[in-house]
Design a protein around this motif. Structure first.
Motif, PDB file in Angstrom:
ATOM      1  N   ILE A 250     -15.223  21.525  -0.263  1.00 11.41           N
ATOM      2  CA  ILE A 250     -14.411  20.471  -0.866  1.00 11.41           C
ATOM      3  C   ILE A 250     -13.356  19.959   0.107  1.00 11.41           C
ATOM      4  N   SER A 251     -12.649  20.870   0.789  1.00  8.72           N
ATOM      5  CA  SER A 251     -11.580  20.444   1.699  1.00  8.72           C
ATOM      6  C   SER A 251     -12.140  19.646   2.874  1.00  8.72           C
ATOM      7  N   THR A 252     -13.264  20.084   3.426  1.00  7.73           N
ATOM      8  CA  THR A 252     -13.874  19.362   4.539  1.00  7.73           C
ATOM      9  C   THR A 252     -14.389  18.001   4.098  1.00  7.73           C
ATOM     10  N   THR A 253     -14.995  17.960   2.914  1.00 10.79           N
ATOM     11  CA  THR A 253     -15.518  16.693   2.387  1.00 10.79           C
ATOM     12  C   THR A 253     -14.398  15.681   2.176  1.00 10.79           C
ATOM     13  N   ILE A 254     -13.311  16.118   1.573  1.00  7.60           N
ATOM     14  CA  ILE A 254     -12.180  15.211   1.312  1.00  7.60           C
ATOM     15  C   ILE A 254     -11.587  14.710   2.637  1.00  7.60           C
ATOM     16  N   THR A 255     -11.436  15.599   3.602  1.00  7.84           N
ATOM     17  CA  THR A 255     -10.887  15.202   4.907  1.00  7.84           C
ATOM     18  C   THR A 255     -11.781  14.185   5.598  1.00  7.84           C
ATOM     19  N   LEU A 256     -13.092  14.428   5.576  1.00  7.17           N
ATOM     20  CA  LEU A 256     -14.037  13.501   6.193  1.00  7.17           C
ATOM     21  C   LEU A 256     -14.023  12.139   5.503  1.00  7.17           C
ATOM     22  N   LEU A 257     -14.011  12.143   4.183  1.00 10.62           N
ATOM     23  CA  LEU A 257     -13.979  10.877   3.437  1.00 10.62           C
ATOM     24  C   LEU A 257     -12.681  10.120   3.681  1.00 10.62           C
ATOM     25  N   LEU A 258     -11.580  10.853   3.788  1.00  8.94           N
ATOM     26  CA  LEU A 258     -10.287  10.226   4.043  1.00  8.94           C
ATOM     27  C   LEU A 258     -10.293   9.505   5.382  1.00  8.94           C
ATOM     28  N   PHE A 259     -10.827  10.161   6.407  1.00 10.30           N
ATOM     29  CA  PHE A 259     -10.867   9.517   7.729  1.00 10.30           C
ATOM     30  C   PHE A 259     -11.896   8.396   7.764  1.00 10.30           C
ATOM     31  N   LEU A 260     -13.010   8.582   7.057  1.00 13.47           N
ATOM     32  CA  LEU A 260     -14.067   7.571   7.025  1.00 13.47           C
ATOM     33  C   LEU A 260     -13.583   6.267   6.407  1.00 13.47           C
ATOM     34  N   ILE A 261     -12.885   6.377   5.274  1.00 15.26           N
ATOM     35  CA  ILE A 261     -12.477   5.179   4.538  1.00 15.26           C
ATOM     36  C   ILE A 261     -11.122   4.659   4.996  1.00 15.26           C
ATOM     37  N   VAL A 262     -10.144   5.545   5.090  1.00 15.10           N
ATOM     38  CA  VAL A 262      -8.778   5.128   5.422  1.00 15.10           C
ATOM     39  C   VAL A 262      -8.551   5.098   6.937  1.00 15.10           C
TER      40      VAL A 262
END
Length: 443
Positions: A250-262
Motif C-alpha cells: 500500500i505505501s509503495t503504491t501510494i508513493t508511486l501514484l503520487l509521483f505519477l500523477i502529481v
C-alpha cells in the motif's frame, strides 16, 4: 490517425476493466476452491500455468502463451528500433552544439526528476520506519530464493561499451550498449557527411519496417494482450501473497501514484509552463500499457507514437530521448527499491537512520540506471542494494524472497512511472528547443 488512436485507447481501457474484473473473479474462485484443490489445479494448468517453469511440462497455459507471444513480438524489434531511431535522430540533428544541448537537457531532466523521486521515497520510507509500521514478522513458510549474488552497481558503466558488436545486437538486456553504438554511429555519420549515403537510407528503411510491424502488433493485439496479462497476473499470484506485506504494498503504491500523477504534473508545469492536463489525459494509455506489460521496452513503441502524434514532440527529439530514458530514467524503480530496502532492513532488525536512507537512495539511483527494461528486473537489482548495505541476515533474505513473490503488481505500476517520465522529459526538451507543436499538445 487521430480516430484510430482514440479507438485504440478505448479498446485498451475496456481491456483493462475486463482484465481487472476477470482477475478478481479468478481470485475469488481460487479462494473458494482452494489453491491445492484438483479443480483449481486443472483451471490453472489449462489457462495460467507458466509452461517454461518446473511443473509446467504437461500444462497448456493458454493465457501464459498468448501473453508471452505478445511481449516477445515487441521485444523482437527493441534493439533494431533503439539503434536505428537514435542513429537517425543524431543524423537529423547535424548541429553539434544543438545535439550537445539536447543531451545535457535530457540527462539533466532525468537527474532532477530522479532526485525528487528519491527524496519522496526516502521521506515515506523514514516515516514508516519511525512509526514502526514495518516492524512485522515474516513467517518461516516463505521459500528462500537462492542463487542471487550481489554485484557492484558501477559494473553497469562497463556494460555501456560492448567488446563484441554482435553481442550488443543479440541481447535485449544490453540496451545501453545499443544506445552507445547508435550514438557513436550517428556522430560518425555526421562527421563523414555526404560520404555516407546508402547506409542512412538503409537505417531509415529498417526503422520504417520496425515501426510498421509494431503498429500492427499494438493495434491488432494490444487490447487482447492487456486483458490476458492482467487476468493471469491476478489469478497466478492470488490474494495470499498480499497479506504478509500489506503495508509495503500500500505505501509503495501510494508513493508511486503520487509521483505519477502529481510529481510529473509539477515537473511539466515548472519546466515548460504548459497545462499538464493534456499530458495526463493522452499519456494515460501509455501508463496503462506499461502497467499491463510491466516492461519499458515493450511500451516504447506506443510511447513514441503517442509522444510524437498526440503530444506534439518532434520525432527527432522523441527518437533520441525515449530510448535513452528507457534504460537511464528509472524513477519508479528507484522509489520501489528505496521503500523495499527500508522494509527489508526494518523487518530484519537493522537500525535505519537518515544516513542509511541517503546511502540507500544513492545506491538506488546508480542501480536503477542499469536496470534492464524487462519484467521483474527491479526486484533482482534490489538484491544488489541489500548486499551493498550488508542487509543479508536470514530474516532479510526471507523478506527479500517475500518481496519477489508479491512484487509483480508493484513492478507493473513502476513501469508506468518509468515510461511516463520519459515522455515528460521529451516534452521538456522539445519545448526548450522550440520543437514542440503546442497546437497538437493542447488538442
Amino acid at each position: 490517425m487521430k480516430k484510430n488512436t482514440h479507438t485504440l485507447a478505448v479498446k485498451m481501457s475496456i481491456a483493462l476493466v475486463l482484465g481487472i474484473v476477470t482477475g478478481f473473479l479468478c481470485i475469488l474462485l481460487r479462494e473458494k476452491l482452494g489453491v491445492g484443490s484438483s479443480s483449481w489445479k486443472m483451471i490453472n494448468t489449462f489457462l495460467f500455468q507458466d509452461i517454461s517453469a518446473k511443473g509446467g511440462e504437461k500444462s497448456l497455459g493458454i493465457f501464459y502463451i498468448i501473453g508471452q507471444l505478445f511481449i516477445n513480438s515487441l521485444q523482437l524489434v527493441i534493439i533494431p528500433m533503439v539503434y536505428t531511431s537514435i542513429t537517425l535522430a543524431i543524423c537529423h540533428i547535424s548541429d553539434a552544439r544543438k545535439l550537445g544541448r539536447i543531451s545535457y537537457k535530457t540527462l539533466g531532466f532525468f537527474l532532477v526528476s530522479s532526485i525528487f523521486a528519491l527524496i519522496l521515497a526516502g521521506v515515506v520510507g523514514m516515516a514508516l520506519n519511525v512509526s514502526g509500521a514495518f516492524n512485522i514478522s515474516i513467517e518461516s513458510g516463505v521459500n528462500v530464493v537462492s542463487g542471487k549474488t550481489g554485484s557492484n552497481p558501477l559494473l553497469m558503466i562497463m556494460q555501456i561499451v560492448p567488446s563484441n558488436i554482435f553481442s550488443a545486437f543479440s541481447n535485449n538486456g544490453g540496451v545501453l550498449a545499443a544506445v552507445f553504438l547508435a550514438v557513436s554511429t550517428g556522430l560518425c555519420i555526421n562527421s563523414l557527411g555526404e560520404k555516407v549515403k546508402y547506409f542512412k537510407e538503409l537505417l531509415q528503411e529498417i526503422n520504417d519496417i520496425v515501426i510498421k510491424f509494431l503498429t500492427f502488433v499494438i493495434n491488432k493485439f494490444g487490447p487482447i494482450a492487456i486483458f490476458v496479462l492482467l487476468t493471469r497476473t491476478f489469478a497466478a499470484y492470488g490474494i495470499e501473497h498480499l497479506k504478509p506485506a500489506f503495508i509495503y504494498v500500500i505505501s509503495t503504491t501510494i508513493t508511486l501514484l503520487l509521483f505519477l500523477i502529481v510529481g510529473y504534473s509539477l515537473l511539466i508545469v515548472v519546466s515548460t509552463r504548459l497545462n499538464p492536463l493534456p499530458f495526463i489525459r493522452k499519456a494515460a494509455k501509455v501508463a496503462l500499457f506499461g502497467f499491463s506489460t510491466s516492461s519499458s521496452a515493450a511500451t516504447l513503441p506506443l510511447n513514441k507514437k503517442t509522444t510524437v502524434e498526440e503530444l506534439g514532440v518532434s520525432e527527432d527529439i522523441a527518437s533520441f530521448v525515449l530510448p535513452l530514458g528507457m534504460t537511464t530514467n528509472m524513477n519508479g524503480t528507484a522509489i520501489m527499491q528505496v521503500i523495499a530496502a527500508v522494509f527489508v532492513a526494518s523487518t530484519a532488525g537493522y537500525t535505519i537512520g537518515l544516513s542509511n536512507i541517503f546511502i540507500i537512495g544513492i545506491l538506488a539511483l546508480i542501480a536503477s540506471v542499469g536496470t534492464p527494461a524487462a519484467p521483474g528486473a527491479g526486484a533482482i537489482v534490489l538484491f544488489t542494494i541489500l548486499s551493498g548495505l550488508g542487509y543479508v541476515n536470514d530474516t532479510a533474505i526471507l523478506t527479500y524472497s517475500l518481496i519477489l513473490a508479491i512484487n509483480r503488481p508493484i513492478e507493473m505500476l513502476v513501469t508506468s512511472l518509468n515510461v511516463i517520465g520519459d515522455s515528460a522529459a521529451s516534452i521538456y526538451v522539445a519545448k526548450s528547443e522550440h520543437m514542440l507543436n503546442e497546437e497538437v499538445y493542447h488538442k
